[in-house]
Write a protein that holds these residues in place. Structure first.
Motif, PDB file in Angstrom:
ATOM      1  N   PRO A   1       0.804  -1.205   0.000  1.00 46.19           N
ATOM      2  CA  PRO A   1       0.000   0.000   0.000  1.00 46.19           C
ATOM      3  C   PRO A   1       0.845   1.267   0.000  1.00 46.19           C
ATOM      4  O   PRO A   1       1.975   1.282   0.480  1.00 46.19           O
ATOM      5  CB  PRO A   1      -0.785  -0.096   1.303  1.00 46.19           C
ATOM      6  CG  PRO A   1       0.135  -0.822   2.233  1.00 46.19           C
ATOM      7  CD  PRO A   1       0.864  -1.819   1.343  1.00 46.19           C
ATOM      8  N   VAL A   2       0.260   2.309  -0.551  1.00 50.05           N
ATOM      9  CA  VAL A   2       0.769   3.667  -0.390  1.00 50.05           C
ATOM     10  C   VAL A   2      -0.375   4.437   0.239  1.00 50.05           C
ATOM     11  O   VAL A   2      -1.508   4.374  -0.235  1.00 50.05           O
ATOM     12  CB  VAL A   2       1.193   4.295  -1.738  1.00 50.05           C
ATOM     13  CG1 VAL A   2       1.470   5.781  -1.567  1.00 50.05           C
ATOM     14  CG2 VAL A   2       2.415   3.587  -2.301  1.00 50.05           C
ATOM     15  N   ILE A   3      -0.076   5.133   1.321  1.00 52.66           N
ATOM     16  CA  ILE A   3      -1.104   5.870   2.051  1.00 52.66           C
ATOM     17  C   ILE A   3      -0.767   7.355   1.988  1.00 52.66           C
ATOM     18  O   ILE A   3       0.342   7.757   2.344  1.00 52.66           O
ATOM     19  CB  ILE A   3      -1.184   5.396   3.518  1.00 52.66           C
ATOM     20  CG1 ILE A   3      -1.462   3.894   3.564  1.00 52.66           C
ATOM     21  CG2 ILE A   3      -2.246   6.187   4.285  1.00 52.66           C
ATOM     22  CD1 ILE A   3      -1.211   3.255   4.916  1.00 52.66           C
ATOM     23  N   ASP A   4      -1.726   8.129   1.517  1.00 50.43           N
ATOM     24  CA  ASP A   4      -1.606   9.582   1.518  1.00 50.43           C
ATOM     25  C   ASP A   4      -2.407  10.056   2.726  1.00 50.43           C
ATOM     26  O   ASP A   4      -3.631  10.082   2.700  1.00 50.43           O
ATOM     27  CB  ASP A   4      -2.164  10.149   0.211  1.00 50.43           C
ATOM     28  CG  ASP A   4      -2.055  11.663   0.130  1.00 50.43           C
ATOM     29  OD1 ASP A   4      -1.886  12.317   1.187  1.00 50.43           O
ATOM     30  OD2 ASP A   4      -2.150  12.196  -0.980  1.00 50.43           O
ATOM     31  N   PHE A   5      -1.692  10.381   3.784  1.00 49.90           N
ATOM     32  CA  PHE A   5      -2.334  10.782   5.042  1.00 49.90           C
ATOM     33  C   PHE A   5      -2.264  12.300   5.127  1.00 49.90           C
ATOM     34  O   PHE A   5      -1.288  12.866   5.610  1.00 49.90           O
ATOM     35  CB  PHE A   5      -1.635  10.128   6.235  1.00 49.90           C
ATOM     36  CG  PHE A   5      -2.464  10.084   7.480  1.00 49.90           C
ATOM     37  CD1 PHE A   5      -3.047   8.902   7.888  1.00 49.90           C
ATOM     38  CD2 PHE A   5      -2.682  11.229   8.234  1.00 49.90           C
ATOM     39  CE1 PHE A   5      -3.825   8.857   9.044  1.00 49.90           C
ATOM     40  CE2 PHE A   5      -3.460  11.192   9.381  1.00 49.90           C
ATOM     41  CZ  PHE A   5      -4.038  10.000   9.781  1.00 49.90           C
ATOM     42  N   ASN A   6      -3.301  12.943   4.600  1.00 49.43           N
ATOM     43  CA  ASN A   6      -3.360  14.409   4.583  1.00 49.43           C
ATOM     44  C   ASN A   6      -2.094  15.027   3.997  1.00 49.43           C
ATOM     45  O   ASN A   6      -1.553  15.986   4.530  1.00 49.43           O
ATOM     46  CB  ASN A   6      -3.615  14.960   5.991  1.00 49.43           C
ATOM     47  CG  ASN A   6      -4.921  14.473   6.559  1.00 49.43           C
ATOM     48  OD1 ASN A   6      -5.921  14.375   5.854  1.00 49.43           O
ATOM     49  ND2 ASN A   6      -4.930  14.131   7.838  1.00 49.43           N
ATOM     50  N   GLY A   7      -1.616  14.447   2.897  1.00 45.57           N
ATOM     51  CA  GLY A   7      -0.443  14.978   2.211  1.00 45.57           C
ATOM     52  C   GLY A   7       0.867  14.333   2.606  1.00 45.57           C
ATOM     53  O   GLY A   7       1.873  14.518   1.924  1.00 45.57           O
ATOM     54  N   GLU A   8       0.892  13.584   3.690  1.00 47.72           N
ATOM     55  CA  GLU A   8       2.097  12.855   4.090  1.00 47.72           C
ATOM     56  C   GLU A   8       2.028  11.462   3.481  1.00 47.72           C
ATOM     57  O   GLU A   8       1.062  10.733   3.708  1.00 47.72           O
ATOM     58  CB  GLU A   8       2.200  12.770   5.613  1.00 47.72           C
ATOM     59  CG  GLU A   8       3.500  12.144   6.054  1.00 47.72           C
ATOM     60  CD  GLU A   8       3.779  12.346   7.536  1.00 47.72           C
ATOM     61  OE1 GLU A   8       4.569  11.560   8.060  1.00 47.72           O
ATOM     62  OE2 GLU A   8       3.211  13.262   8.150  1.00 47.72           O
ATOM     63  N   ILE A   9       3.047  11.106   2.711  1.00 41.33           N
ATOM     64  CA  ILE A   9       3.039   9.826   1.997  1.00 41.33           C
ATOM     65  C   ILE A   9       3.720   8.764   2.847  1.00 41.33           C
ATOM     66  O   ILE A   9       4.857   8.932   3.297  1.00 41.33           O
ATOM     67  CB  ILE A   9       3.752   9.952   0.627  1.00 41.33           C
ATOM     68  CG1 ILE A   9       3.092  11.039  -0.223  1.00 41.33           C
ATOM     69  CG2 ILE A   9       3.769   8.616  -0.093  1.00 41.33           C
ATOM     70  CD1 ILE A   9       1.618  10.842  -0.492  1.00 41.33           C
ATOM     71  N   ILE A  10       3.002   7.662   3.034  1.00 43.33           N
ATOM     72  CA  ILE A  10       3.512   6.521   3.794  1.00 43.33           C
ATOM     73  C   ILE A  10       3.568   5.340   2.843  1.00 43.33           C
ATOM     74  O   ILE A  10       2.567   4.985   2.216  1.00 43.33           O
ATOM     75  CB  ILE A  10       2.598   6.197   4.989  1.00 43.33           C
ATOM     76  CG1 ILE A  10       2.489   7.419   5.899  1.00 43.33           C
ATOM     77  CG2 ILE A  10       3.100   4.973   5.741  1.00 43.33           C
ATOM     78  CD1 ILE A  10       1.379   7.338   6.914  1.00 43.33           C
ATOM     79  N   ILE A  11       4.725   4.739   2.746  1.00 49.58           N
ATOM     80  CA  ILE A  11       4.914   3.592   1.862  1.00 49.58           C
ATOM     81  C   ILE A  11       4.882   2.330   2.710  1.00 49.58           C
ATOM     82  O   ILE A  11       5.631   2.201   3.678  1.00 49.58           O
ATOM     83  CB  ILE A  11       6.237   3.713   1.084  1.00 49.58           C
ATOM     84  CG1 ILE A  11       6.182   4.968   0.209  1.00 49.58           C
ATOM     85  CG2 ILE A  11       6.500   2.471   0.253  1.00 49.58           C
ATOM     86  CD1 ILE A  11       7.503   5.396  -0.351  1.00 49.58           C
ATOM     87  N   GLY A  12       3.996   1.415   2.349  1.00 50.96           N
ATOM     88  CA  GLY A  12       3.847   0.182   3.097  1.00 50.96           C
ATOM     89  C   GLY A  12       2.980   0.398   4.337  1.00 50.96           C
ATOM     90  O   GLY A  12       2.458   1.481   4.581  1.00 50.96           O
ATOM     91  N   PHE A  13       2.820  -0.675   5.106  1.00 52.43           N
ATOM     92  CA  PHE A  13       2.056  -0.583   6.353  1.00 52.43           C
ATOM     93  C   PHE A  13       3.038  -0.261   7.468  1.00 52.43           C
ATOM     94  O   PHE A  13       3.616  -1.140   8.098  1.00 52.43           O
ATOM     95  CB  PHE A  13       1.304  -1.882   6.622  1.00 52.43           C
ATOM     96  CG  PHE A  13       0.594  -1.894   7.956  1.00 52.43           C
ATOM     97  CD1 PHE A  13      -0.153  -0.820   8.376  1.00 52.43           C
ATOM     98  CD2 PHE A  13       0.685  -2.997   8.780  1.00 52.43           C
ATOM     99  CE1 PHE A  13      -0.804  -0.826   9.608  1.00 52.43           C
ATOM    100  CE2 PHE A  13       0.034  -3.024  10.013  1.00 52.43           C
ATOM    101  CZ  PHE A  13      -0.709  -1.934  10.423  1.00 52.43           C
TER     102      PHE A  13
END
Length: 74
Positions: free
Chosen positions: A52-64
């Motif tokens: 997964p790639v998570i865009d958390f209010n503009g902060e990009i998180i790669i993986g879990f």
């Protein structure tokens, strides 16, 4: 706004979405295996083609990344 770029067969995607649900964080789930435009957007944002790639209010998180998500959901 939180966006989770995922695929149906990805176990880490499921874990990330379950985690967000457990914290009552609303998110949009985008299946990049069915949406080529979203897949390109995910790659543009993260430089990654894996999920997964998570865009958390503009902060990009790669993986879990549980510890990072913990920090962001406090």
């Amino acid at each position: 706004m939180v966006i989770v770029y995922s695929t149906p067969s990805c176990p880490y995607c499921s874990m990330a979405k379950d985690f967000l649900r457990s914290k009552n964080v609303p998110f949009e789930d985008i299946d990049v295996s069915r949406n080529q435009q979203a897949a390109m957007e995910m790659i543009r944002k993260s430089g990654q083609s894996g999920v997964p790639v998570i865009d958390f209010n503009g902060e990009i998180i790669i993986g879990f990344d549980r510890s990072r998500l913990e920090r962001l959901t406090r």
